[in-house]
Design an enzyme around this catalytic site. Structure first.
Site, PDB file in Angstrom:
ATOM      1  N   GLU A   1       0.496  -6.356   0.250  1.00  0.00           N
ATOM      2  CA  GLU A   1       0.303  -5.215   1.153  1.00  0.00           C
ATOM      3  C   GLU A   1      -0.756  -4.262   0.608  1.00  0.00           C
ATOM      4  OE1 GLU A   1       4.059  -3.980   3.453  1.00  0.00           O
ATOM      5  OE2 GLU A   1       4.833  -4.634   1.496  1.00  0.00           O
TER       6      GLU A   1
ATOM      7  N   GLU B   1       8.954 -10.814   1.543  1.00  0.00           N
ATOM      8  CA  GLU B   1      10.097  -9.908   1.568  1.00  0.00           C
ATOM      9  C   GLU B   1      11.316 -10.461   2.293  1.00  0.00           C
ATOM     10  OE1 GLU B   1       6.560  -7.236   0.768  1.00  0.00           O
ATOM     11  OE2 GLU B   1       6.976  -9.054   1.894  1.00  0.00           O
TER      12      GLU B   1
END
Length: 259
Positions: free
Chosen positions: A113, A133
């Site tokens: 990210e 995730e």
């Protein structure tokens, strides 16, 4: 030893994650030092380009597992902790200077990210990158869900995020996740080449173009970033996340939903 190193190569500032013994895992202390380094680069008129890279074997393995365990124990702190991280990640996108993620080894989870928040990504062909995730019962909540579709398209973004798919550097470049790919031993040269091309252009125009392009690509970014944290608040209090973090600590496959 500092957790973040700063190295100037003429007008290009390299900001280096420096926790190689922990695979450059993004601890709270490292993130804090990274914020100081990025703010310093953004405010330094002698710096025209910022390169983010990692020391040692990889760019970064992602968020520190100890911090994930603390979040599982006290999910009420999620929004506060996430806001502080997101402000630093967003700075890569918001500063009026090109930012380049130089990726070798692996770039996973929150580190991916961070790379997505940079303007461009140059990756080693042997490296791997992924937003993983969902494997621990969370979603990418510091811009991953919001930024990835503009790069690779919605269908591929769904596959990458929902299935926690990890791809190598060659595939990352093919699908638009990376701008350029090079063998690991030529990665520095590939980044230097991209930086030289950017330095040949007027810095004011480059910075202004960056702002317009970002606004055009993600006009609803603020709204989707809020959706990310609202969704993550649900995930952080779920049995899936408790199982995911327990499985991670025990180095076993999680058993979600009673499976």
């Amino acid at each position: 030893m500092p957790l973040v190193l700063v190295e100037d190569r003429d007008a290009v500032r390299h900001v280096v994650l420096n926790r190689p013994e922990k695979r450059n895992a993004l601890s709270a202390a490292l993130i804090d030092e990274l914020g100081h380094a990025l703010h310093g680069a953004a405010g330094d008129e002698s710096v025209q380009i910022v390169v983010l890279r990692g020391a040692g074997a990889m760019f970064s393995s992602g968020m520190d597992t100890a911090d994930l365990g603390a979040l599982a124990a006290d999910p009420t702190r999620l929004r506060e902790q996430r806001a502080a991280i997101l402000a630093i990640w967003n700075l890569c996108e918001d500063m009026a200077k090109p930012t380049i993620a130089q990726i070798h080894g692996a770039c996973l989870g929150g580190a991916a990210e961070l790379a997505l928040a940079c303007d461009m990504r140059v990756i080693a062909s042997e490296a791997v990158i992924g937003l993983v995730e969902t494997r621990v019962g969370l979603i990418p909540d510091v811009g991953g869900c919001s930024r990835l579709p503009a790069l690779v398209g919605l269908g591929r973004a769904k596959e990458l995020i929902m299935a926690s798919k990890v791809v190598d550097g060659t595939e990352a470049e093919r699908i638009g996740l990376a701008n350029r790919v090079a063998p690991a031993n030529a990665l520095d040269a590939a980044v230097a080449q991209l930086a030289s091309e950017l330095l040949a252009c007027a810095p004011l125009a480059v910075g202004l173009a960056k702002g317009v392009l970002n606004a055009a690509a993600r006009p609803g970014l603020a709204g989707t970033l809020e959706q990310e944290v609202a969704a993550q608040e649900l995930c952080a209090t779920s049995a899936d996340f408790r199982e995911g973090t327990a499985a991670l600590a025990e180095r076993r496959a999680p058993e979600f939903g009673g499976r």
